[in-house]
Design an enzyme around this catalytic site. Sequence first.
Site, PDB file in Angstrom:
ATOM      1  N   ASP A  42      36.487  29.581  41.937  1.00  0.00           N
ATOM      2  CA  ASP A  42      36.034  30.906  41.773  1.00  0.00           C
ATOM      3  C   ASP A  42      34.535  31.088  41.199  1.00  0.00           C
ATOM      4  OD1 ASP A  42      37.009  34.088  41.147  1.00  0.00           O
ATOM      5  OD2 ASP A  42      36.026  33.271  39.441  1.00  0.00           O
ATOM      6  N   TYR A  47      26.798  33.630  37.954  1.00  0.00           N
ATOM      7  CA  TYR A  47      26.932  32.226  37.131  1.00  0.00           C
ATOM      8  C   TYR A  47      25.908  31.475  37.249  1.00  0.00           C
ATOM      9  CZ  TYR A  47      31.933  33.786  37.058  1.00  0.00           C
ATOM     10  OH  TYR A  47      32.970  34.576  36.938  1.00  0.00           O
ATOM     11  N   LYS A  76      31.174  36.586  43.872  1.00  0.00           N
ATOM     12  CA  LYS A  76      31.025  37.686  43.677  1.00  0.00           C
ATOM     13  C   LYS A  76      29.765  38.581  43.942  1.00  0.00           C
ATOM     14  CE  LYS A  76      34.478  36.582  40.083  1.00  0.00           C
ATOM     15  NZ  LYS A  76      33.981  35.219  40.158  1.00  0.00           N
ATOM     16  N   HIS A 107      31.718  42.493  41.345  1.00  0.00           N
ATOM     17  CA  HIS A 107      32.002  41.771  40.000  1.00  0.00           C
ATOM     18  C   HIS A 107      32.497  42.650  39.028  1.00  0.00           C
ATOM     19  CE1 HIS A 107      30.936  37.953  37.597  1.00  0.00           C
ATOM     20  NE2 HIS A 107      31.799  38.591  37.083  1.00  0.00           N
TER      21      HIS A 107
END
Length: 309
Positions: A42, A47, A76, A107
């Site tokens: 994931d 990130y 996302k 997201h």
Amino acid sequence: MAITLNNGFKMPAVGLGVWRMEGKEIRDLIINAINIGYRHFDCAADYKNEAEVGEALAGAFSTGIVKREDLFITTKLWNSDHGHVVEACKDSLKKLQLDYLDLYLVHFPVATKHTGVGATASALDEDGVLEIDTSVSLETTWHAMEELVSMGLVRSIGISNYDIFLTRDCLVYSKVKPAVNQIETHPYFQRDSLVKFCQKHGICVTAHTPLGGAAANSELFGSVSCLDDPVLKNLAEKYKKTVAQVVLRWGIQRNTVVIPKTSKLERLNENFQVFDFELMKEEMDLIKKVDRKHRTNQPAKFWGIDLYA
């Protein structure tokens, strides 16, 4: 073990989340995870480590330890790219070195000021409050997500951090139904009504922060960890498992997908060893009673506004 999504694709019930993973440690982490048996990863543009994940995946494919079709890769769409969905998805694919995504999620259900495709900045105004873009609707964003499926860039699309109201609206205006709603849920934040609503309407629930964030969220957000709960500790002792393994097993038995994160090899292995025992119904009922409705992930800390208010 996998859950079949509403479009027929299968999603492994346990995955590895890569939030707050530093670039240098990701390659070894992902290779170790694949060797343990993980087939679900994931990711997210926000990130800021998609390129490092991509390098690790490319290495795994080139050495033959796993094939692309054996993995389930999620990433996302960030808030600032709601008006640039196709470009953002292509940017993530390029960084991940993939031809397609298994799952692409919105997201958060909010569009914010655009800061450049893939830049994932959260622009704040002079008062330190998130710059929310009121010109892009969630419906517009979703229809752009649907285009990704038509283009063959994405197999499944879904939502993240949507409540019942927003999930219901998405079901109304969607031509391609959301396959997944990824939300925070754990024994201290069970959200049973939302989980059941999604499952009733064919939407798989993925639990991010399935362990309540543990020490990391306690440090970052000052939250309380369910891993110290005496009820859960007693069950762990009974089954000769860690509390984390009991919590993950609880999540699986709710028919949710769990994506715990860890950078430690021992924990990485432990988090995957959750298929050799089963909690009894009365134990599931016991865990239901420890719910505190306690959200641990609090983006208001960074955005100057509580979007959950």
